[in-house]
Scaffold this motif. Structure first.
Motif, mmCIF file in Angstrom:
data_model
loop_
_atom_site.group_PDB
_atom_site.id
_atom_site.type_symbol
_atom_site.label_atom_id
_atom_site.label_comp_id
_atom_site.label_asym_id
_atom_site.label_seq_id
_atom_site.Cartn_x
_atom_site.Cartn_y
_atom_site.Cartn_z
ATOM 1 N N ARG A 48 0.805 -1.229 0.000
ATOM 2 C CA ARG A 48 0.000 0.000 0.000
ATOM 3 C C ARG A 48 0.833 1.271 0.000
ATOM 4 O O ARG A 48 0.460 2.255 -0.628
ATOM 5 N N THR A 49 1.936 1.274 0.750
ATOM 6 C CA THR A 49 2.668 2.522 0.979
ATOM 7 C C THR A 49 4.081 2.533 0.418
ATOM 8 O O THR A 49 4.746 3.567 0.474
ATOM 9 N N GLY A 50 4.564 1.396 -0.072
ATOM 10 C CA GLY A 50 5.940 1.291 -0.535
ATOM 11 C C GLY A 50 6.890 1.084 0.633
ATOM 12 O O GLY A 50 6.507 1.227 1.798
ATOM 13 N N VAL A 51 8.124 0.760 0.316
ATOM 14 C CA VAL A 51 9.125 0.542 1.366
ATOM 15 C C VAL A 51 9.379 1.831 2.132
ATOM 16 O O VAL A 51 9.505 1.829 3.353
ATOM 17 N N ARG A 52 9.428 2.959 1.415
ATOM 18 C CA ARG A 52 9.688 4.233 2.089
ATOM 19 C C ARG A 52 8.566 4.601 3.055
ATOM 20 O O ARG A 52 8.801 5.312 4.028
ATOM 21 N N GLY A 53 7.365 4.116 2.803
ATOM 22 C CA GLY A 53 6.234 4.405 3.683
ATOM 23 C C GLY A 53 6.052 3.390 4.799
ATOM 24 O O GLY A 53 5.152 3.530 5.625
ATOM 25 N N LEU A 54 6.905 2.372 4.839
ATOM 26 C CA LEU A 54 6.789 1.334 5.862
ATOM 27 C C LEU A 54 7.117 1.898 7.235
ATOM 28 O O LEU A 54 8.208 2.439 7.446
ATOM 29 N N ARG A 55 6.184 1.796 8.142
ATOM 30 C CA ARG A 55 6.380 2.207 9.538
ATOM 31 C C ARG A 55 6.173 0.986 10.416
ATOM 32 O O ARG A 55 5.150 0.305 10.311
ATOM 33 N N VAL A 56 7.150 0.722 11.264
ATOM 34 C CA VAL A 56 7.093 -0.445 12.141
ATOM 35 C C VAL A 56 5.829 -0.407 12.997
ATOM 36 O O VAL A 56 5.189 -1.436 13.225
ATOM 37 N N GLU A 57 5.445 0.780 13.433
ATOM 38 C CA GLU A 57 4.250 0.919 14.277
ATOM 39 C C GLU A 57 2.987 0.483 13.537
ATOM 40 O O GLU A 57 2.091 -0.114 14.122
ATOM 41 N N VAL A 58 2.919 0.786 12.252
ATOM 42 C CA VAL A 58 1.753 0.402 11.449
ATOM 43 C C VAL A 58 1.729 -1.114 11.261
ATOM 44 O O VAL A 58 0.677 -1.747 11.377
ATOM 45 N N VAL A 59 2.876 -1.699 10.982
ATOM 46 C CA VAL A 59 2.960 -3.156 10.837
ATOM 47 C C VAL A 59 2.529 -3.832 12.136
ATOM 48 O O VAL A 59 1.745 -4.785 12.121
ATOM 49 N N ALA A 60 3.027 -3.330 13.252
ATOM 50 C CA ALA A 60 2.670 -3.907 14.550
ATOM 51 C C ALA A 60 1.163 -3.833 14.788
ATOM 52 O O ALA A 60 0.542 -4.812 15.217
ATOM 53 N N ALA A 61 0.573 -2.687 14.493
ATOM 54 C CA ALA A 61 -0.865 -2.521 14.683
ATOM 55 C C ALA A 61 -1.648 -3.490 13.803
ATOM 56 O O ALA A 61 -2.604 -4.126 14.256
ATOM 57 N N GLU A 62 -1.237 -3.625 12.546
ATOM 58 C CA GLU A 62 -1.941 -4.536 11.634
ATOM 59 C C GLU A 62 -1.777 -5.991 12.045
ATOM 60 O O GLU A 62 -2.681 -6.789 11.847
ATOM 61 N N ALA A 63 -0.616 -6.327 12.588
ATOM 62 C CA ALA A 63 -0.373 -7.706 13.020
ATOM 63 C C ALA A 63 -0.962 -7.985 14.400
ATOM 64 O O ALA A 63 -1.056 -9.138 14.814
ATOM 65 N N GLY A 64 -1.324 -6.920 15.111
ATOM 66 C CA GLY A 64 -1.866 -7.094 16.455
ATOM 67 C C GLY A 64 -0.813 -7.487 17.475
ATOM 68 O O GLY A 64 -1.081 -8.256 18.397
ATOM 69 N N VAL A 65 0.400 -6.951 17.283
ATOM 70 C CA VAL A 65 1.503 -7.265 18.193
ATOM 71 C C VAL A 65 2.151 -5.967 18.677
ATOM 72 O O VAL A 65 1.916 -4.902 18.115
#
Length: 124
Positions: A19-36
């Motif tokens: 959705r956002t590209g590598v430059r748009g990757l935020r660890v916080e967003v990944v964590a929220a989506e993964a529920g961790v």
């Protein structure tokens, strides 16, 4: 059985990068989506760069599992909606490798694997 948390993180990272590209990757967003917790991402991957590298490996594994037999089907699968995220992630990480030399070898290896899959389909 509950899904593996590492797998959940990598699946979430694929979605975020698509959705956002590598430059748009935020660890916080990944964590929220993964529920961790964010700390779990750092536990498994060490850094954001480690997450990106692991996500490329995960995308390649996902693509290999989904690869149909036959050269035509293998190549057309790249255009299929179900594989779009994986293909997008691969393209995004390949583009990022231009600016991140540490990714260049991994992208080269992934490309060689893809060429091998296509060559195997042709040979079959």
């Amino acid at each position: 059985m509950a899904p593996d948390r590492r797998q959940l993180i990598l699946d979430a990272a694929i979605g975020v990068i698509a959705r956002t590209g590598v430059r748009g990757l935020r660890v916080e967003v990944v964590a929220a989506e993964a529920g961790v917790a964010v700390s779990l991402i750092y536990y498994y991957f060490g850094s954001r760069k480690g997450l990106v590298r692991a996500t490329l490996d995960h995308a390649n594994e996902r693509a290999a599992r989904a690869a149909p037999s036959g050269v035509r089907a293998t190549l057309l699968a790249e255009l299929d909606q179900s594989n779009r995220e994986t293909s997008t992630v691969w393209g995004e990480i390949q583009a990022s490798a231009i600016f991140e030399p540490a990714l260049q070898e991994q992208v080269r290896e992934a490309t060689e694997t893809w060429v091998s899959v296509v060559a195997g389909a042709i040979a079959a």
